[in-house]
Design a protein around this motif. Structure first.
Motif, PDB file in Angstrom:
ATOM      1  N   GLY A 145      41.060  -6.306  24.052  1.00  0.00           N
ATOM      2  CA  GLY A 145      40.423  -5.326  23.186  1.00  0.00           C
ATOM      3  C   GLY A 145      38.913  -5.428  23.096  1.00  0.00           C
ATOM      4  O   GLY A 145      38.286  -4.671  22.359  1.00  0.00           O
ATOM      5  N   LYS A 146      38.297  -6.344  23.840  1.00  0.00           N
ATOM      6  CA  LYS A 146      36.847  -6.541  23.784  1.00  0.00           C
ATOM      7  C   LYS A 146      36.215  -6.219  25.134  1.00  0.00           C
ATOM      8  O   LYS A 146      36.832  -6.401  26.183  1.00  0.00           O
ATOM      9  N   LEU A 147      34.974  -5.763  25.094  1.00  0.00           N
ATOM     10  CA  LEU A 147      34.270  -5.378  26.312  1.00  0.00           C
ATOM     11  C   LEU A 147      33.271  -6.462  26.703  1.00  0.00           C
ATOM     12  O   LEU A 147      32.390  -6.827  25.930  1.00  0.00           O
ATOM     13  N   TYR A 148      33.413  -6.927  27.934  1.00  0.00           N
ATOM     14  CA  TYR A 148      32.519  -7.949  28.466  1.00  0.00           C
ATOM     15  C   TYR A 148      31.704  -7.442  29.660  1.00  0.00           C
ATOM     16  O   TYR A 148      30.703  -8.061  30.025  1.00  0.00           O
ATOM     17  N   GLY A 149      32.149  -6.365  30.279  1.00  0.00           N
ATOM     18  CA  GLY A 149      31.536  -5.957  31.533  1.00  0.00           C
ATOM     19  C   GLY A 149      30.925  -4.577  31.522  1.00  0.00           C
ATOM     20  O   GLY A 149      31.319  -3.702  30.751  1.00  0.00           O
ATOM     21  N   LEU A 150      29.933  -4.388  32.393  1.00  0.00           N
ATOM     22  CA  LEU A 150      29.371  -3.070  32.672  1.00  0.00           C
ATOM     23  C   LEU A 150      29.950  -2.589  33.998  1.00  0.00           C
ATOM     24  O   LEU A 150      29.729  -3.222  35.040  1.00  0.00           O
ATOM     25  N   PRO A 151      30.671  -1.487  33.996  1.00  0.00           N
ATOM     26  CA  PRO A 151      31.332  -1.050  35.226  1.00  0.00           C
ATOM     27  C   PRO A 151      30.386  -0.386  36.204  1.00  0.00           C
ATOM     28  O   PRO A 151      29.353   0.161  35.833  1.00  0.00           O
ATOM     29  N   LEU A 152      30.764  -0.441  37.479  1.00  0.00           N
ATOM     30  CA  LEU A 152      30.135   0.394  38.493  1.00  0.00           C
ATOM     31  C   LEU A 152      30.935   1.689  38.497  1.00  0.00           C
ATOM     32  O   LEU A 152      32.009   1.765  39.086  1.00  0.00           O
ATOM     33  N   TYR A 153      30.431   2.676  37.808  1.00  0.00           N
ATOM     34  CA  TYR A 153      31.168   3.893  37.493  1.00  0.00           C
ATOM     35  C   TYR A 153      31.607   4.644  38.745  1.00  0.00           C
ATOM     36  O   TYR A 153      30.817   4.870  39.654  1.00  0.00           O
ATOM     37  N   ARG A 154      32.879   5.041  38.760  1.00  0.00           N
ATOM     38  CA  ARG A 154      33.430   5.779  39.889  1.00  0.00           C
ATOM     39  C   ARG A 154      34.395   6.858  39.391  1.00  0.00           C
ATOM     40  O   ARG A 154      34.960   6.741  38.302  1.00  0.00           O
ATOM     41  N   ASP A 155      34.577   7.890  40.211  1.00  0.00           N
ATOM     42  CA  ASP A 155      35.561   8.919  39.880  1.00  0.00           C
ATOM     43  C   ASP A 155      36.951   8.306  39.816  1.00  0.00           C
ATOM     44  O   ASP A 155      37.262   7.350  40.532  1.00  0.00           O
ATOM     45  N   ILE A 156      37.818   8.869  39.001  1.00  0.00           N
ATOM     46  CA  ILE A 156      39.150   8.303  38.790  1.00  0.00           C
ATOM     47  C   ILE A 156      40.193   8.901  39.732  1.00  0.00           C
ATOM     48  O   ILE A 156      41.178   8.243  40.065  1.00  0.00           O
ATOM     49  N   GLY A 157      39.955  10.118  40.216  1.00  0.00           N
ATOM     50  CA  GLY A 157      40.916  10.733  41.143  1.00  0.00           C
ATOM     51  C   GLY A 157      40.302  10.952  42.515  1.00  0.00           C
ATOM     52  O   GLY A 157      40.182  12.081  42.981  1.00  0.00           O
ATOM     53  N   ARG A 158      39.931   9.870  43.185  1.00  0.00           N
ATOM     54  CA  ARG A 158      39.119   9.980  44.407  1.00  0.00           C
ATOM     55  C   ARG A 158      39.925  10.058  45.701  1.00  0.00           C
ATOM     56  O   ARG A 158      39.377  10.355  46.755  1.00  0.00           O
ATOM     57  N   ALA A 159      41.202   9.754  45.644  1.00  0.00           N
ATOM     58  CA  ALA A 159      41.955   9.581  46.892  1.00  0.00           C
ATOM     59  C   ALA A 159      42.262  10.908  47.571  1.00  0.00           C
ATOM     60  O   ALA A 159      42.533  11.917  46.924  1.00  0.00           O
ATOM     61  N   GLY A 160      42.235  10.881  48.890  1.00  0.00           N
ATOM     62  CA  GLY A 160      42.614  12.031  49.684  1.00  0.00           C
ATOM     63  C   GLY A 160      42.798  11.615  51.135  1.00  0.00           C
ATOM     64  O   GLY A 160      42.665  10.435  51.474  1.00  0.00           O
ATOM     65  N   ILE A 161      43.127  12.559  51.973  1.00  0.00           N
ATOM     66  CA  ILE A 161      43.345  12.295  53.397  1.00  0.00           C
ATOM     67  C   ILE A 161      42.208  12.913  54.198  1.00  0.00           C
ATOM     68  O   ILE A 161      42.024  14.134  54.195  1.00  0.00           O
ATOM     69  N   VAL A 162      41.429  12.078  54.853  1.00  0.00           N
ATOM     70  CA  VAL A 162      40.402  12.518  55.785  1.00  0.00           C
ATOM     71  C   VAL A 162      41.013  12.409  57.181  1.00  0.00           C
ATOM     72  O   VAL A 162      41.541  11.348  57.548  1.00  0.00           O
ATOM     73  N   TYR A 163      40.959  13.467  57.970  1.00  0.00           N
ATOM     74  CA  TYR A 163      41.707  13.425  59.228  1.00  0.00           C
ATOM     75  C   TYR A 163      40.998  14.182  60.346  1.00  0.00           C
ATOM     76  O   TYR A 163      40.150  15.041  60.105  1.00  0.00           O
ATOM     77  N   ARG A 164      41.380  13.825  61.569  1.00  0.00           N
ATOM     78  CA  ARG A 164      40.852  14.469  62.766  1.00  0.00           C
ATOM     79  C   ARG A 164      41.603  15.776  63.005  1.00  0.00           C
ATOM     80  O   ARG A 164      42.676  15.795  63.613  1.00  0.00           O
ATOM     81  N   LYS A 165      41.041  16.855  62.537  1.00  0.00           N
ATOM     82  CA  LYS A 165      41.718  18.155  62.649  1.00  0.00           C
ATOM     83  C   LYS A 165      41.910  18.563  64.111  1.00  0.00           C
ATOM     84  O   LYS A 165      42.913  19.220  64.455  1.00  0.00           O
ATOM     85  N   ASP A 166      40.970  18.170  64.975  1.00  0.00           N
ATOM     86  CA  ASP A 166      41.117  18.525  66.382  1.00  0.00           C
ATOM     87  C   ASP A 166      42.346  17.865  66.997  1.00  0.00           C
ATOM     88  O   ASP A 166      43.069  18.477  67.795  1.00  0.00           O
ATOM     89  N   TRP A 167      42.618  16.624  66.617  1.00  0.00           N
ATOM     90  CA  TRP A 167      43.823  15.944  67.102  1.00  0.00           C
ATOM     91  C   TRP A 167      45.079  16.612  66.558  1.00  0.00           C
ATOM     92  O   TRP A 167      46.054  16.836  67.282  1.00  0.00           O
ATOM     93  N   PHE A 168      45.078  16.889  65.259  1.00  0.00           N
ATOM     94  CA  PHE A 168      46.244  17.507  64.629  1.00  0.00           C
ATOM     95  C   PHE A 168      46.555  18.857  65.277  1.00  0.00           C
ATOM     96  O   PHE A 168      47.705  19.170  65.580  1.00  0.00           O
TER      97      PHE A 168
END
Length: 506
Positions: A145-168
């Motif tokens: 319940g206590k805060l000790y750290g300063l975060p390196l802020y990042r988006d929470i929903g960052r995941a996705g698929i990066v892909y080679r469309k030419d191959w697909f």
């Protein structure tokens, strides 16, 4: 726990190469300003995992930070592969920097609970930039319940698929949704020579040794299993906490990788490959899919692969499973900074350090850390946005600081980025992902057993997963390893998390 809010703070600043004209510390509180009224430069020693090639001491970026914050900065860049061992040695010897970047794991938690670091939660109200951020960033790293750290802020929903469309397109494939789709994509790209060089040297995806990181929600296994029904690290079944690797969807994902390994559809050395080596394989034009962050990695991935394969076509899509969009919610940080009592001797010094990090979120510093220096790393467009001038130079000279210090890439106060089509698509996906994130229900729960034995337990289950995927143990062997984990303390962790869950859901 379902975090749906994001911070959107943009403004325009004047920033010129090597100098800051007319800058004021508009984010620093009056109390903090008066505390450092003697104008003596603050000595800031920092230890952080190395990102790419370590910048040279006294770089343009470092000098600009020092001038703006009135600080003398000394950054110790520690190779990522050696960081955890080095961290534990530094903690044991009490020879720590004033600001220590760490990730949430058992050894970090144990050190915090041992009283080695300052609590900073009650002080944040005196720092405008730090206190105006969404509480979710801080809630996700609290300990008891206590805060000790300063975060390196990042988006929470960052995941996705990066892909080679030419191959697909050439192979008649679509981005994978089901686990069968992932198998079919991997098989086609390993066996049908998508780069047309006549050699069996391509992969659907290339794994590294962090594929099953037990803590990070951005691990490959978690990102692949959650859209197929698994929990995000820890879930709930019948009112009790359950580990992801004890669920059928996660087991199905392990079976998929086991089959791929047996058929040599994934790299056989995945258990020892470093992340940088995995990146290099994509850059060399030998990989069809990257499971990655969609905002920045999509454009960077295209830029990198284009150097070796000028005709490469890269696209990005959301991470969709059989039941629609569903991705693991990330913690909202890429690690966090702790302030050791052994090196930060007084609360007054702690307050000045917080003032330093507060200033890094000013508009001028936000632009410096996320865009670089105007004229060198970026130019300003007619509509006041930043356009990268040399992304390779940015990745070499600026990215290590951006990824290692508190800043905002897409939601900061600095100059907004002029996005190309791929970047804009990635940003849109990340924003829409927030509506479908699956939280880690035990993210901030406390377990005495995990604090004491977490490293041992994590290593046990990671090793067992790797053995299973590599065919060194069968289903019965996996169950035997799981039983060992339960007896070694895993069951106690589950029981303690379940008790915490019951308290928070009365």
């Amino acid at each position: 726990m379902n975090r749906k809010r994001s911070v959107a703070l943009f403004c325009t600043i004047a920033f010129t190469a090597g100098t800051l004209a007319g800058c004021t510390s508009n984010g620093a509180p009056a109390k903090e300003e008066s505390a450092g009224a003697d104008n003596t430069p603050l000595e800031v020693t920092i230890a952080t995992p190395q990102v790419g090639e370590a910048p040279k001491k006294g770089s343009d970026i470092e000098q600009a930070m020092e001038k703006y914050t009135n600080a003398k900065i000394d950054i110790q860049w520690i190779p990522d592969a050696a960081f955890e061992d080095k961290k534990n040695i530094m903690i044991a010897s009490s020879e720590m920097p004033k600001a220590f970047k760490v990730k949430a794991n058992a050894s970090t938690l144990n050190a915090i609970q041992s009283g080695l670091f300052w609590e900073i939660g009650p002080l944040l109200k005196d720092y405008k930039n730090l206190s105006e951020l969404s509480p979710m960033y801080y809630d996700n790293i609290k300990v008891d319940g206590k805060l000790y750290g300063l975060p390196l802020y990042r988006d929470i929903g960052r995941a996705g698929i990066v892909y080679r469309k030419d191959w697909f397109d050439a192979l008649g494939l679509k981005p994978p949704v089901t686990l069968d789709d992932w198998y079919n994509v991997a098989k086609a790209m390993a066996e049908k020579d998508p780069d047309k060089n006549g050699q069996p040297d391509t992969y659907g995806f290339f794994l590294d040794k962090n594929y099953n990181d037990p803590v990070q929600s951005n691990s490959f296994m978690t990102r692949l299993s959650v859209p197929n029904g698994a929990p995000n690290k820890w879930g709930v079944e019948n009112g009790k906490i359950v580990a992801e690797f004890m669920t059928k969807p996660y087991m199905d994902t392990m079976k998929l990788l086991r089959r791929m390994f047996q058929e040599k559809l994934i790299n056989q050395d995945f258990s020892i490959v470093q992340t940088a080596d995995s990146d290099n394989k994509w850059n060399a034009g030998k990989v069809g899919i990257r499971v990655n962050t969609v905002v920045t990695a999509s454009a960077t991935s295209f830029d990198n692969v284009s150097k070796s394969t000028p005709n490469a076509v890269v696209d990005v899509v959301p991470f969709t499973g059989p039941n629609g969009l569903k991705i693991p919610a990330e913690t909202g940080n890429n690690g966090f900074y702790l302030f050791p009592k052994s090196s930060v001797k007084t609360e007054a010094e702690l307050k000045r350090l917080l003032g330093f990090f507060n200033k890094l979120l000013d508009a001028d510093m936000s632009t410096l850390l996320t865009r670089g220096i105007e004229g060198k790393h970026f130019t300003k467009t007619a509509d006041g946005k930043a356009q990268f001038k040399d992304l390779t130079l940015f990745n070499l000279e600026v990215k290590p600081y951006r990824d290692s210090l508190p800043s905002f890439e897409t939601t900061g106060k600095g100059i907004p980025l002029k996005q190309n089509e791929l970047q804009a698509k990635g940003s849109k996906i990340a924003a829409e992902n927030l509506q479908s994130v699956v939280p880690n229900v035990a993210l901030t729960f406390n377990s005495v057993t995990y604090t004491e034995k977490g490293v041992e337990l994590d290593n046990m289950i990671r090793d067992a997963q790797t053995k299973y995927i590599m065919g060194k143990i069968d289903d019965a062997g996996w169950q035997a390893e799981l039983d060992k984990w339960l007896k070694a303390g895993g069951q106690k962790v589950i029981d303690e998390y379940t008790a915490e869950y019951a308290k928070t859901n009365k």
